[in-house]
Design an enzyme around this catalytic site. Sequence first.
Site, PDB file in Angstrom:
ATOM      1  N   CYS A  15      28.554 -15.033  13.670  1.00 23.93           N
ATOM      2  CA  CYS A  15      29.930 -16.012  13.184  1.00 23.93           C
ATOM      3  C   CYS A  15      30.851 -16.547  14.285  1.00 23.93           C
ATOM      4  CB  CYS A  15      30.610 -15.103  12.007  1.00 23.93           C
ATOM      5  SG  CYS A  15      30.653 -13.468  12.186  1.00 23.93           S
ATOM      6  N   HIS A  45      37.393 -15.907  10.224  1.00 25.68           N
ATOM      7  CA  HIS A  45      37.816 -15.720  11.558  1.00 25.68           C
ATOM      8  C   HIS A  45      38.550 -16.823  12.027  1.00 25.68           C
ATOM      9  CE1 HIS A  45      35.016 -12.766  10.995  1.00 25.68           C
ATOM     10  NE2 HIS A  45      33.908 -12.967  11.740  1.00 25.68           N
TER      11      HIS A  45
HETATM   12  N1  LIG Z   1      29.410 -11.168   7.149  1.00 29.96           N
HETATM   13  C1  LIG Z   1      29.483 -12.100   8.166  1.00 29.96           C
HETATM   14  O1  LIG Z   1      30.347 -12.830   8.345  1.00 29.96           O
HETATM   15  C2  LIG Z   1      28.262 -12.318   9.035  1.00 29.96           C
HETATM   16  C3  LIG Z   1      28.217 -13.560   9.765  1.00 29.96           C
HETATM   17  C4  LIG Z   1      27.044 -14.012  10.567  1.00 29.96           C
HETATM   18  C5  LIG Z   1      25.954 -13.024  10.359  1.00 29.96           C
HETATM   19  N2  LIG Z   1      25.974 -11.838   9.756  1.00 29.96           N
HETATM   20  C6  LIG Z   1      24.854 -10.983   9.839  1.00 29.96           C
HETATM   21  O2  LIG Z   1      24.252 -11.006   8.638  1.00 29.96           O
HETATM   22  C7  LIG Z   1      23.695  -9.871   8.206  1.00 29.96           C
HETATM   23  C8  LIG Z   1      24.258  -9.294   7.102  1.00 29.96           C
HETATM   24  O3  LIG Z   1      25.521  -9.223   6.808  1.00 29.96           O
HETATM   25  P1  LIG Z   1      26.364  -8.909   5.712  1.00 29.96           P
HETATM   26  O4  LIG Z   1      27.856  -9.045   5.909  1.00 29.96           O
HETATM   27  O5  LIG Z   1      25.876  -9.817   4.371  1.00 29.96           O
HETATM   28  O6  LIG Z   1      26.245  -7.473   5.528  1.00 29.96           O
HETATM   29  P2  LIG Z   1      26.020  -6.511   4.054  1.00 29.96           P
HETATM   30  O7  LIG Z   1      27.145  -7.154   3.006  1.00 29.96           O
HETATM   31  O8  LIG Z   1      26.248  -5.187   4.256  1.00 29.96           O
HETATM   32  O9  LIG Z   1      24.678  -6.678   3.187  1.00 29.96           O
HETATM   33  C9  LIG Z   1      23.444  -6.301   3.864  1.00 29.96           C
HETATM   34  C10 LIG Z   1      22.212  -6.624   3.170  1.00 29.96           C
HETATM   35  O10 LIG Z   1      21.029  -6.304   3.597  1.00 29.96           O
HETATM   36  C11 LIG Z   1      20.451  -5.471   2.683  1.00 29.96           C
HETATM   37  N3  LIG Z   1      19.881  -4.435   3.396  1.00 29.96           N
HETATM   38  C12 LIG Z   1      20.567  -3.176   3.959  1.00 29.96           C
HETATM   39  N4  LIG Z   1      19.418  -2.398   4.471  1.00 29.96           N
HETATM   40  C13 LIG Z   1      18.268  -2.807   4.028  1.00 29.96           C
HETATM   41  C14 LIG Z   1      17.089  -2.287   3.971  1.00 29.96           C
HETATM   42  N5  LIG Z   1      16.691  -1.037   4.687  1.00 29.96           N
HETATM   43  N6  LIG Z   1      16.050  -3.057   3.402  1.00 29.96           N
HETATM   44  C15 LIG Z   1      16.123  -4.131   2.643  1.00 29.96           C
HETATM   45  N7  LIG Z   1      17.573  -4.712   2.872  1.00 29.96           N
HETATM   46  C16 LIG Z   1      18.303  -4.183   3.290  1.00 29.96           C
HETATM   47  C17 LIG Z   1      21.297  -4.909   1.653  1.00 29.96           C
HETATM   48  O11 LIG Z   1      20.703  -4.394   0.385  1.00 29.96           O
HETATM   49  P3  LIG Z   1      21.353  -3.314  -0.551  1.00 29.96           P
HETATM   50  O12 LIG Z   1      22.249  -3.857  -1.495  1.00 29.96           O
HETATM   51  O13 LIG Z   1      20.167  -3.160  -1.115  1.00 29.96           O
HETATM   52  O14 LIG Z   1      22.126  -2.383   0.517  1.00 29.96           O
HETATM   53  C18 LIG Z   1      22.275  -6.058   1.522  1.00 29.96           C
HETATM   54  O15 LIG Z   1      21.558  -7.142   0.665  1.00 29.96           O
HETATM   55  C19 LIG Z   1      23.985  -8.880   9.283  1.00 29.96           C
HETATM   56  O16 LIG Z   1      22.949  -8.835  10.246  1.00 29.96           O
HETATM   57  C20 LIG Z   1      25.170  -9.500   9.960  1.00 29.96           C
HETATM   58  O17 LIG Z   1      25.567  -9.221  11.357  1.00 29.96           O
HETATM   59  C21 LIG Z   1      27.007 -11.374   9.166  1.00 29.96           C
END
Ligand SMILES: NC(=O)c1ccc[n+]([C@@H]2O[C@H](COP(=O)([O-])OP(=O)(O)OC[C@H]3O[C@@H](n4cnc5c(N)ncnc54)[C@H](OP(=O)(O)O)[C@@H]3O)[C@@H](O)[C@H]2O)c1
Length: 337
Positions: free
Chosen positions: A128, A241
């Site tokens: 991001c 951000h």
């Molecule tokens: N947040 C941002 O601003 C942003 C920006 C760019 C990229 N990203 C990237 O996007 C990704 C997700 O970020 P997020 O912020 O959305 O995180 P998050 O809110 O923690 O969500 C993580 C997701 O992954 C699932 N998950 C976790 N462990 C898993 C497993 N073992 N098997 C299957 N599903 C699993 C979770 O499901 P459950 O509900 O089952 O736990 C949830 O749906 C990360 O790699 C992050 O670096 C995030």
Amino acid sequence: MFQSIAIVGATGAVGSLIRKMLQQREFPYEKIMFLASQRSAGTTLIFKGEKHTVELLCPEAFDDVDLAIGSTPDPVAGEFCPWAVERNCVVVDESGYWRMDPNVPLVVPEINPEAALNHQGIIASPNCSTTQMVLAMKPLHDAGRVRRVVVSTYQATSGAGVQGQEDLVAGSRAFLEGQDYKCQAFKHPIAFNLIPQIGSPKHAGYTSEEMKMVYETQKIFGDDSIKVCPTCVRVPVENCHSESILVETEKKITVAEARELFAATPGIKVIDNLAAGEYPMPANCSGDDAVFIGRIREDLSCDNGLAFWCVSDNLRKGAATNAVQIAELLVKSQAAV
Ligand SMILES: NC(=O)c1ccc[n+]([C@@H]2O[C@H](COP(=O)([O-])OP(=O)(O)OC[C@H]3O[C@@H](n4cnc5c(N)ncnc54)[C@H](OP(=O)(O)O)[C@@H]3O)[C@@H](O)[C@H]2O)c1
């Protein structure tokens, strides 16, 4: 059109927004599936007014899926993307796991859309903090060739997912009530604080988040000679951000030229009136897909330098919007065949 699509990590901060974007942008498909971990499998969510059961992420989940959009932690993406590709499913992945793989294009549709069509099954969406910076750099690079960037980020807690968002809200409440609160996503309290570390130590005193900004920028522009010096800081802001960016170009670009270049770039909006107190802030940029730019001024410390302030919704253009735009590029290329 892809017949069957899957949203992997559908319950997360980014996944929830991907669901919203697919609906808002009327993304075409016939069948949709929502996947997550054991923790959420079996729960229900509402999509387009209909109830869907969240299913467990496993190899067989991709048996009949043509396109997956993934937003899971890195190790999960490292495991599930090959399951999908083996089953002829194309993956647009939000995680950091595949971004620097030489066989995986890293795409910001406004900058290198052609790279998305050259994939071998996986297409990565950048971090991001990188996405908003490279989009801001793009018109300056085209006009004057960017040589060096010094950037300090002020990154919102939503960048650390659902747990990061909870740490700010519950931690602030506990702080005001004089209670203890143990952060889940951060090493230190984030309420009424800021943390000058995002990610783990990676290279020469820089963190993994900072080195992403270096390597991903060079990969997206296809130019390893662009130098980037980042400092990434987590701040107690819920969403969006902000970045203080200083860009040095080969050819001088004046403030007036920069303002025109930014204003003419799709995906960028300029708010820049210091006297009137008008500039982008997380409070006025959240919920928008654009990258906002303000405080445009000449760098007083070098000849060809421009300084500006850049704010963007990290969950939208920094994540969900960019991923859905990549998926739309794929749909468009199918239609063109
Ligand atoms: N947040 C941002 O601003 C942003 C920006 C760019 C990229 N990203 C990237 O996007 C990704 C997700 O970020 P997020 O912020 O959305 O995180 P998050 O809110 O923690 O969500 C993580 C997701 O992954 C699932 N998950 C976790 N462990 C898993 C497993 N073992 N098997 C299957 N599903 C699993 C979770 O499901 P459950 O509900 O089952 O736990 C949830 O749906 C990360 O790699 C992050 O670096 C995030």
